[in-house]
Structures are given as C-alpha cells and as structure tokens.
Write an enzyme that holds these catalytic residues in place. Structure first.
Site, short mmCIF file in Angstrom:
data_model
loop_
_atom_site.label_atom_id
_atom_site.label_comp_id
_atom_site.label_asym_id
_atom_site.label_seq_id
_atom_site.Cartn_x
_atom_site.Cartn_y
_atom_site.Cartn_z
N ASP A 10 2.74 0.09 -9.20
CA ASP A 10 2.30 -1.33 -9.90
C ASP A 10 1.00 -0.60 -10.08
O ASP A 10 0.12 0.47 -9.09
CB ASP A 10 2.06 -2.76 -8.82
CG ASP A 10 1.31 -3.43 -9.44
OD1 ASP A 10 0.72 -3.71 -10.39
OD2 ASP A 10 0.72 -3.90 -9.03
N ASP A 12 -2.94 -3.36 -11.43
CA ASP A 12 -3.95 -4.05 -10.52
C ASP A 12 -3.47 -4.61 -9.86
O ASP A 12 -2.76 -4.80 -9.29
CB ASP A 12 -4.03 -4.54 -11.56
CG ASP A 12 -4.47 -4.68 -13.16
OD1 ASP A 12 -5.96 -4.17 -13.34
OD2 ASP A 12 -3.77 -5.25 -14.21
N ASP A 173 1.34 -4.13 -5.18
CA ASP A 173 0.61 -5.43 -3.91
C ASP A 173 0.99 -6.56 -3.81
O ASP A 173 0.43 -7.62 -2.89
CB ASP A 173 -1.05 -5.26 -3.87
CG ASP A 173 -0.73 -5.76 -5.37
OD1 ASP A 173 -0.23 -5.58 -6.85
OD2 ASP A 173 -2.20 -6.81 -5.93
#
Length: 224
Positions: A10, A12, A173
């Site tokens: 991922d 961001d 995240d």
C-alpha cells in the site's frame, strides 16, 4: 515451476506519510461545498478507499452530485498542495522505507508492487518525487479497479507478474489492505505506523512495528 515472490505495498500510511495533505485537501473540499469538515479520525479512517467510496462515507447525507463535487475539489486541492511543496516533502517516506525497498529489489527472485487508492496521476507524481519510478514491476491504482477491499488490484498484480497466491504478500496499514489480501487468497502483513489502529488489522498474519522487521515477517509467512 516459478520461484518468484511478490511483495505488494500500500502507499499512503505504509510507504509514505501523506496525512498532512490528505487532511488539508479534505478541509478545502468540504469547505468548497459548505459542509462541515469530518473529524481527523474519520478522514484517516477512509484512507485507502477510492474517493467514490470514501466521500459517501464522510458525507452520508449529501447527494450524489455533492459527492462528485467533493471528489473533484479534493483532487484539485491535493494537486495544489503537492505542487507547492513537491511530493517528497508533502508525502515523505516513512523511516526505513527506501532502504527496505532497495534491499528487497536486490533479491533476484523478489518482485515489488503497489496497490493504492491513489490515481495513476497521483502515484506517478509521488514515485517521480521520490525517485522510485523503476522500483515496482506492477502498479495498481484506483482508476482501473473497484475500491479496496475488492481483490481486483491484487488479482491483476498476480496476473501481471505470474506469481501464485502462496508466494505473494500484501503489506499495508489499513483493514482494507488486509481484507483485500484475504479476498485475493494472499497473506497479509500489517504495519503499526499507519492510519488504522492495529486493533482493526484482524486479518493480518503478522503486524510489524518497523520496516526492519519486514524480512523476518516475510520469511515467517513463506517458511510455513
């Protein structure tokens, strides 16, 4: 039989910390349509989702037309913020990110990819700003896929690289990243420094606290 392995990141909240620009752009966007700005917690909670999914969650009582206006206003504000500072400053890499990408890239049987809610334009600007244009062999963006946690991004990454699900790992995240990996039949590694509380990363095989811990986590998964 191929012995290639694939690590999909991922962006961001995992590779870069873009929350300053995200929060600022959301503030501008909601101001443009005269709606109250959502809380920081709510905004960071939708990071990773495509905008067409995120805006209805942040403004559930607004019309579809307003959601479209929010999307456009957010994109414009984000571009302006990034242009004023440059991608490297507005979305800095997390500590250890570059070193870990370089370490993994040097492994002959390891391929790197990204799966992000960013647009193609947004990802290109970010990779260019951090001099990472040649790092990833597969790059999946929001323009061409349903929003996370739909597995489309990861399915395309597997198809493009020829790597099987048992040799692929998603690193992210948010719960959307973990659930996307599960939906694609892949293992998932959560990171604790991003935008979702680790308590919601229930679908992760393991959660790490720094990039230094990633090689061991990968070996733990692939050695099972």
């Amino acid at each position: 039989m191929s012995d290639l392995r694939l690590v999909v990141f991922d962006v961001d909240g995992t590779l870069v910390d873009s929350q300053g620009d995200i929060l600022a752009a959301m503030t501008v966007a909601f101001g443009d349509v005269n709606l109250p700005v959502p809380s920081q917690e709510d905004i960071l909670g939708i990071v990773g989702l495509s905008l067409n999914v995120a805006m209805p969650l942040l403004a559930p009582d607004a019309s579809r037309q307003t959601h479209h206006k929010l999307e456009d206003a957010y994109k414009d504000a984000y571009v302006q913020l990034r242009a004023s500072q440059g991608a490297a400053l507005s979305s800095p890499l997390y500590p250890g990110a570059r070193e870990m990408l370089e370490h993994l890239q040097q492994q002959p049987h390891t391929l790197l990819g990204v799966a992000t809610g960013k647009s193609r334009r947004g990802l290109d600007k970010l990779l260019e700003g951090h001099d990472l244009m040649s790092t990833f062999v597969t790059e999946q963006v929001a323009d061409f896929h349903p929003s996370k946690p739909h597995p489309s991004m990861l399915q395309s990454a597997l198809s493009e690289t020829g790597v099987t699900t048992d040799c692929a790992v998603m690193v992210g995240d948010t719960s959307y990243d973990m659930d996307m990996a599960r939906a694609a039949g892949m293992a998932a590694i959560g990171v604790s420094w991003g935008y979702h509380d680790i308590k919601v990363l229930t679908a992760a095989d393991v959660v790490i606290d720094s990039f230094d811990a990633l090689p061991a986590a990968l070996e733990q998964i692939w050695g099972r």
